[in-house]
Scaffold this motif. Sequence first.
Motif, PDB file in Angstrom:
ATOM      1  N   ASP A 283      -4.945   5.977   0.731  1.00 12.86           N
ATOM      2  CA  ASP A 283      -3.664   5.387   0.325  1.00 12.86           C
ATOM      3  C   ASP A 283      -3.140   6.058  -0.938  1.00 12.86           C
ATOM      4  O   ASP A 283      -3.919   6.519  -1.792  1.00 12.86           O
TER       5      ASP A 283
ATOM      6  N   PHE B 179      -4.336  -0.945  -2.285  1.00 14.98           N
ATOM      7  CA  PHE B 179      -4.967   0.080  -1.445  1.00 14.98           C
ATOM      8  C   PHE B 179      -6.112  -0.545  -0.648  1.00 14.98           C
ATOM      9  O   PHE B 179      -6.689  -1.559  -1.034  1.00 14.98           O
ATOM     10  N   GLN B 180      -6.401   0.093   0.477  1.00 14.90           N
ATOM     11  CA  GLN B 180      -7.544  -0.255   1.309  1.00 14.90           C
ATOM     12  C   GLN B 180      -8.443   0.965   1.398  1.00 14.90           C
ATOM     13  O   GLN B 180      -7.967   2.108   1.416  1.00 14.90           O
TER      14      GLN B 180
ATOM     15  N   GLY C  45     -10.364  -3.918  -0.025  1.00 18.03           N
ATOM     16  CA  GLY C  45      -9.026  -3.656  -0.532  1.00 18.03           C
ATOM     17  C   GLY C  45      -8.787  -4.335  -1.863  1.00 18.03           C
ATOM     18  O   GLY C  45      -9.387  -5.377  -2.160  1.00 18.03           O
TER      19      GLY C  45
ATOM     20  N   ARG D 241       0.825  -1.202   0.000  1.00 15.97           N
ATOM     21  CA  ARG D 241       0.000   0.000   0.000  1.00 15.97           C
ATOM     22  C   ARG D 241       0.861   1.254   0.000  1.00 15.97           C
ATOM     23  O   ARG D 241       0.515   2.264  -0.615  1.00 15.97           O
TER      24      ARG D 241
ATOM     25  N   GLY E 230       2.018   1.992  -3.531  1.00 17.22           N
ATOM     26  CA  GLY E 230       0.982   2.163  -4.538  1.00 17.22           C
ATOM     27  C   GLY E 230       0.646   0.932  -5.343  1.00 17.22           C
ATOM     28  O   GLY E 230       0.008   1.048  -6.393  1.00 17.22           O
TER      29      GLY E 230
ATOM     30  N   PHE F 139      -2.516   5.511  -3.922  1.00 14.82           N
ATOM     31  CA  PHE F 139      -2.731   4.624  -5.062  1.00 14.82           C
ATOM     32  C   PHE F 139      -3.180   5.452  -6.264  1.00 14.82           C
ATOM     33  O   PHE F 139      -4.157   6.211  -6.184  1.00 14.82           O
TER      34      PHE F 139
ATOM     35  N   THR G 253     -10.437   6.140  -0.458  1.00 11.82           N
ATOM     36  CA  THR G 253      -9.199   5.692   0.167  1.00 11.82           C
ATOM     37  C   THR G 253      -8.257   6.868   0.381  1.00 11.82           C
ATOM     38  O   THR G 253      -8.315   7.868  -0.356  1.00 11.82           O
TER      39      THR G 253
END
Length: 492
Positions: free
Chosen positions: A393, A362-363, A450, A356, A359, A395, A391
């Motif tokens: 994260d 992701f959650q 996720g 995560r 990248g 990403f 998210t």
Amino acid sequence: MSVLGALAKATAARTGRAEPIADRRHYHLSARPLVLVPLRLAGEAAAPLAVMFGTGRHDSTVLIVAQPRDRVLRLRFIEQLADRVLPYISAFCEDAEELTVKSTGETYLRYLDAPQLLLPNPGGIEFLRLLGRSVRFHRTEGDNAVVESLPLLGRWLTWFGDRSDFPGSSACLAMTSVLTTHWASGQSALEDGNLAALLGWIDPPAGLTGPQAAALAEDPLASPPAGPATDPGFDNEELAPLIAAYDGAEHEWAKVIAAERLEQALRGQLEPTWELMWRAVDLLRALPEGASVEKRWTDDRSAFSWFVSDIPEGYPQARRDSAVSATRRLLKQEQALDTFQAQRAFDDPRVLIEYRLVGEAFQGTVADCEPDRRAKPKSREVPRPYLWVQTTDPFRGRVGETLIRIDRPAQKVEVVAVEDGVIQLELVSGMGQGKNPAAGSVPEEGDAIGFARFSPTGFAGPPAKLPPREETPWTHGGPPPEPNLEPVEEWS
């Protein structure tokens, strides 16, 4: 080292205790593993000195070589070891299941369980591999014949050493390597090779911090090395005089007494590590097993079953792989590493954090969904629900790329749009075979979910195709070139 690994080590150094870097156990632990603590003579690559082994904490056996430079005594030691290790291996060859190869219809046997060797460190595994190589080519007939169990043990030790090279395999494990997969200490990787110091960080005695326990482990008198090399001080002050006393004994009773004194001294070197090994086993068994561990152990069982069937008619493993064999072996190891890393991430939320951060996964939380949406990508209309996942994260989704759902690896989605931390996804598989999605297959608003860019089968693409033997150059294991029988004069 990853960013998360560096952070865990820094945190461990600050708090004085090892930091967990995994919430699941990623290796199989047998109910009856064979724990071995081997020692070798300093300055000799494959000269056994002693070994302590057994399948239980209170069920141990010690074998020694009173004079490791004596070839006869060394072979006698290996024969005694074979008489105990081979029955352990044979015990797993009783219950088997019959399977069928779908492509050919052929049947084969796969044993329901397999043996497992546990050693303190990679050096111990390498020593067993060298020990196996030293005896697996011995002849059982003719001059200087040996009993059949010696080369058979050599083949098995070689097999266990080879399996240890495959990431994710649990057939032969080095305890320091397994522990550092699950905990990060506050010391260097080199210091992590000391089993006593590493366990001092992970599970320090009451009233001590990790650094204090690790410092105590550096004292060879209180915590002898875990092998296969012994402490130089012990070699000079105790071992050398005891071996010299055995060599100088003129009567049989004197040799027996000298051997007993030597065994007592070697037990003092082996028993602390023996206790550490079972302490480490208890720590690992306390962790819940990862979901993919059973699949990898099945691969170990298959490899074990194949080797058992190959022993009656096969030959000892080659001293060195040919170029083609080495290439195939390297490709299999690389694929096994990719698969192991991916499966660990899917099994363990703590391991997934590393992906995560960079990248690759992701959650998030389902902010909105359109579960009844349908589409007609081909000839018929099928369910194609939309999800909007929020998210934080880092990403960066690419429109049109395919992602794998973490908790349902069989379910795939495609990225439709990305905007302000919200990723719009279209479910394209993993919803059942009916006209409507199966119950529970479509996430609902508010669900934690996720996704990852990689699948649990690994990151790598299809395996490389190697040319057949007849098209392989002779320099890489192919057929030799045709000899030129035409006479050639120097002047032509």
